[in-house]
Design a protein around this motif. Sequence first.
Motif, PDB file in Angstrom:
ATOM      1  N   ASP A 179       0.823  -1.220   0.000  1.00 45.36           N
ATOM      2  CA  ASP A 179       0.000   0.000   0.000  1.00 45.36           C
ATOM      3  C   ASP A 179       0.858   1.272   0.000  1.00 45.36           C
ATOM      4  OD1 ASP A 179       0.887  -0.459   2.582  1.00 45.36           O
ATOM      5  OD2 ASP A 179      -1.040  -0.044   3.557  1.00 45.36           O
ATOM      6  N   PRO A 180       1.764   1.342  -0.998  1.00 40.89           N
ATOM      7  CA  PRO A 180       2.689   2.485  -1.026  1.00 40.89           C
ATOM      8  C   PRO A 180       1.979   3.834  -1.187  1.00 40.89           C
ATOM      9  CG  PRO A 180       2.850   1.217  -3.067  1.00 40.89           C
ATOM     10  CD  PRO A 180       2.004   0.412  -2.120  1.00 40.89           C
ATOM     11  N   GLY A 181       0.877   3.835  -1.927  1.00 42.76           N
ATOM     12  CA  GLY A 181       0.135   5.098  -2.099  1.00 42.76           C
ATOM     13  C   GLY A 181      -0.471   5.570  -0.788  1.00 42.76           C
ATOM     14  N   ASP A 182      -0.912   4.609   0.011  1.00 44.25           N
ATOM     15  CA  ASP A 182      -1.484   4.970   1.312  1.00 44.25           C
ATOM     16  C   ASP A 182      -0.418   5.604   2.215  1.00 44.25           C
ATOM     17  OD1 ASP A 182      -3.873   3.981   0.462  1.00 44.25           O
ATOM     18  OD2 ASP A 182      -3.790   2.119   1.612  1.00 44.25           O
ATOM     19  N   PHE A 183       0.801   5.113   2.108  1.00 41.13           N
ATOM     20  CA  PHE A 183       1.875   5.703   2.923  1.00 41.13           C
ATOM     21  C   PHE A 183       2.089   7.173   2.533  1.00 41.13           C
ATOM     22  CE2 PHE A 183       6.566   6.418   3.556  1.00 41.13           C
ATOM     23  CZ  PHE A 183       6.515   6.509   4.937  1.00 41.13           C
ATOM     24  N   ILE A 184       2.079   7.437   1.251  1.00 39.54           N
ATOM     25  CA  ILE A 184       2.289   8.816   0.786  1.00 39.54           C
ATOM     26  C   ILE A 184       1.144   9.708   1.284  1.00 39.54           C
ATOM     27  CG2 ILE A 184       2.455  10.272  -1.289  1.00 39.54           C
ATOM     28  CD1 ILE A 184       4.943   8.449  -0.773  1.00 39.54           C
ATOM     29  N   ARG A 185      -0.077   9.194   1.229  1.00 36.75           N
ATOM     30  CA  ARG A 185      -1.232   9.974   1.735  1.00 36.75           C
ATOM     31  C   ARG A 185      -1.169  10.116   3.254  1.00 36.75           C
ATOM     32  NH1 ARG A 185      -3.284   7.612  -2.929  1.00 36.75           N
ATOM     33  NH2 ARG A 185      -3.643   5.581  -1.973  1.00 36.75           N
ATOM     34  N   TRP A 186      -0.697   9.077   3.925  1.00 36.23           N
ATOM     35  CA  TRP A 186      -0.547   9.130   5.384  1.00 36.23           C
ATOM     36  C   TRP A 186       0.441  10.238   5.777  1.00 36.23           C
ATOM     37  CZ3 TRP A 186       3.791   7.858   8.558  1.00 36.23           C
ATOM     38  CH2 TRP A 186       3.500   7.683   9.912  1.00 36.23           C
ATOM     39  N   ILE A 187       1.504  10.370   5.009  1.00 41.14           N
ATOM     40  CA  ILE A 187       2.478  11.434   5.299  1.00 41.14           C
ATOM     41  C   ILE A 187       1.779  12.795   5.243  1.00 41.14           C
ATOM     42  CG2 ILE A 187       4.534  12.655   4.439  1.00 41.14           C
ATOM     43  CD1 ILE A 187       5.647   9.952   3.525  1.00 41.14           C
ATOM     44  N   ALA A 188       0.974  13.005   4.193  1.00 38.62           N
ATOM     45  CA  ALA A 188       0.255  14.291   4.084  1.00 38.62           C
ATOM     46  C   ALA A 188      -0.656  14.473   5.291  1.00 38.62           C
ATOM     47  CB  ALA A 188      -0.550  14.337   2.790  1.00 38.62           C
ATOM     48  N   SER A 189      -1.313  13.398   5.684  1.00 39.57           N
ATOM     49  CA  SER A 189      -2.279  13.522   6.758  1.00 39.57           C
ATOM     50  C   SER A 189      -1.614  13.786   8.112  1.00 39.57           C
ATOM     51  CB  SER A 189      -3.196  12.292   6.735  1.00 39.57           C
ATOM     52  OG  SER A 189      -3.222  11.644   7.944  1.00 39.57           O
ATOM     53  N   VAL A 190      -0.530  13.069   8.441  1.00 36.01           N
ATOM     54  CA  VAL A 190       0.083  13.280   9.773  1.00 36.01           C
ATOM     55  C   VAL A 190       0.889  14.572   9.824  1.00 36.01           C
ATOM     56  CG1 VAL A 190       0.095  10.849  10.406  1.00 36.01           C
ATOM     57  CG2 VAL A 190       2.150  11.843   9.346  1.00 36.01           C
ATOM     58  N   THR A 191       1.422  14.997   8.682  1.00 35.39           N
ATOM     59  CA  THR A 191       2.205  16.233   8.706  1.00 35.39           C
ATOM     60  C   THR A 191       1.346  17.467   8.501  1.00 35.39           C
ATOM     61  OG1 THR A 191       2.670  16.166   6.326  1.00 35.39           O
ATOM     62  CG2 THR A 191       4.275  15.080   7.784  1.00 35.39           C
ATOM     63  N   GLY A 192       0.100  17.267   8.127  1.00 31.98           N
ATOM     64  CA  GLY A 192      -0.781  18.406   7.867  1.00 31.98           C
ATOM     65  C   GLY A 192      -0.415  19.133   6.580  1.00 31.98           C
ATOM     66  N   HIS A 193       0.230  18.396   5.677  1.00 28.23           N
ATOM     67  CA  HIS A 193       0.677  19.032   4.420  1.00 28.23           C
ATOM     68  C   HIS A 193      -0.499  19.280   3.490  1.00 28.23           C
ATOM     69  CE1 HIS A 193       3.362  20.168   1.241  1.00 28.23           C
ATOM     70  NE2 HIS A 193       2.948  19.184   0.467  1.00 28.23           N
ATOM     71  N   ARG A 194      -0.718  20.534   3.172  1.00 29.22           N
ATOM     72  CA  ARG A 194      -1.861  20.863   2.313  1.00 29.22           C
ATOM     73  C   ARG A 194      -1.428  21.185   0.891  1.00 29.22           C
ATOM     74  NH1 ARG A 194      -4.380  19.106   5.535  1.00 29.22           N
ATOM     75  NH2 ARG A 194      -5.365  19.933   7.400  1.00 29.22           N
ATOM     76  N   GLY A 195      -0.208  21.662   0.778  1.00 28.13           N
ATOM     77  CA  GLY A 195       0.281  22.064  -0.541  1.00 28.13           C
ATOM     78  C   GLY A 195       0.542  20.832  -1.375  1.00 28.13           C
ATOM     79  N   GLY A 196       1.336  21.001  -2.365  1.00 29.37           N
ATOM     80  CA  GLY A 196       1.688  19.844  -3.196  1.00 29.37           C
ATOM     81  C   GLY A 196       0.461  19.243  -3.825  1.00 29.37           C
TER      82      GLY A 196
END
Length: 494
Positions: free
Chosen positions: A476-493
């Motif tokens: 689930d590599p895509g989920d990891f990338i989305r998880w990073i956005a979610s835990v870091t609060g990254h909105r950009g990108g």
Amino acid sequence: MGLSATAAIPAVGFASGARAASRASSESSASPDPSLVFDPDAYTELTIGITDTEGTAHEVVYHFHKVASYVANPVDATYQSLNVSVPVKIDGTAVDASGAPILFANSVGGYMPSSVANNTGITASGMGGGTSRQALALAAGYVVVEPGARGRTLVDSSGVYYGTAPAAIVDLKAAVRYVKFNKGRIPGNVNRIVSSGVSAGGALSSLLGASGDSPLYRPYLEEIGAAEASDAIFATGAWCPITDLEHADMAYEWCWGTNPLGSGAQVDQTISKELRTAYGDHLASLKLRAKGFGALTARNLDDYLLKTHMEPSATRYLATLSDADRETYLAAHTFITWSGGRASFSWADFLTHVGARKKNAPSFDAFDLSTPENNLYGTGTTKARHFTLYSLRHEGGSGARLDEDVPAKLHLMNPMYHLVDKVNGNRARHWWIRLGTKDTDTSHTVAGNLAARLTGLGDDVNTLYYWDAGHGADQDPGDFIRWIASVTGHRGGR
Ligand code: DHB
């Protein structure tokens, strides 16, 4: 490798630690070592095609920075160097990665040395041939740091092993310090470093997360001229971590003790049972608890693993199949009961289903010193050593004692030490833990206990087992990338 052997193997004790600490604090106001200052203008602009996990192709323009060494006194810069990749344009649109999360992706395997010195761009393809985690992160607009690190097999011209424990974790910490030291110069948010690694790399990733800013590493970091900065990270991704090594032989027999080897033979059941029994005492000493199970003991740990990880794993797998495929699978695996959209089975049947165990007993501290881990705990000109009393005394008699430096090195290499014995307040608080249910490179209790302890500490823990997958799986590599956005609060990108 131009340095003398003594530089490679720092003498560590209380006195040298205290000296290093006082030296470090007196130096912190001095001007930064110019060799550790990141140059934002030194890069090659590269373009890469990246297919994401949905199958969509992207064109990413990025700046590729090569950092010759992340420490001021490298023992071997071939390994103590890193690369930074910064996306600047994705599918024709300019992106600003200055506040983006930083994926800190180690490529350690087998506790071997890992070098990025000859890389001429981001690592594009991952293990198993798919898109690498690094490339997926870049296409998501994140900064990617790829550090090298010394490993257990490195030996200099005088026969000294200079990459044995704790060299790899010291190097990864030094690389984190380099990134944090260069806040404002290096693109990305240095307070949002997310580490990743697989197997031995997963072990080191979890250790990096657990041991952030621990003073125990200071003398080693000082010795190699690491930057004066924090080495705490924000989040940890760990795939099949081969960790908790000094308890792994016991844990392995608790988990796989009666599973046959690939040859069909059983391991020595006397040894297996001794280790398995000892695991019960060790587990009790951890005082782990889990919701719905209370204290985890050698008696309920199987049920905990089954209900928390294995059955949900099978359920997820079976739920994704078409009705016809599910029926076929269930017909071939009658030990699974499928009811109300959920899989259930017994621990004993699960073990039978997994089948052959990969390793003999003891699995990690082999009597004949033949494992990667024996080499990991080598020192000086000694290639391999025992690191458990059980194996040491099996060979050396009941009075044998571990070499004096070994216990401290075990602590330096074990995330559980920093989560149980000395709970580290500067640990990462977000954890992504992944493992295949058929992975017998270590006991399932290793990741299970890590997840249970972190959950007990109140950390944010996302654990998932891939059904029927073996060592090194990442489904689930895509989920990891989305998880990073979610835990870091990254909105950009993106
Ligand atoms: C790795 C695998 C092992 O079985 C082990 O003992 C150590 C490391 C690895 O794949 O990194």
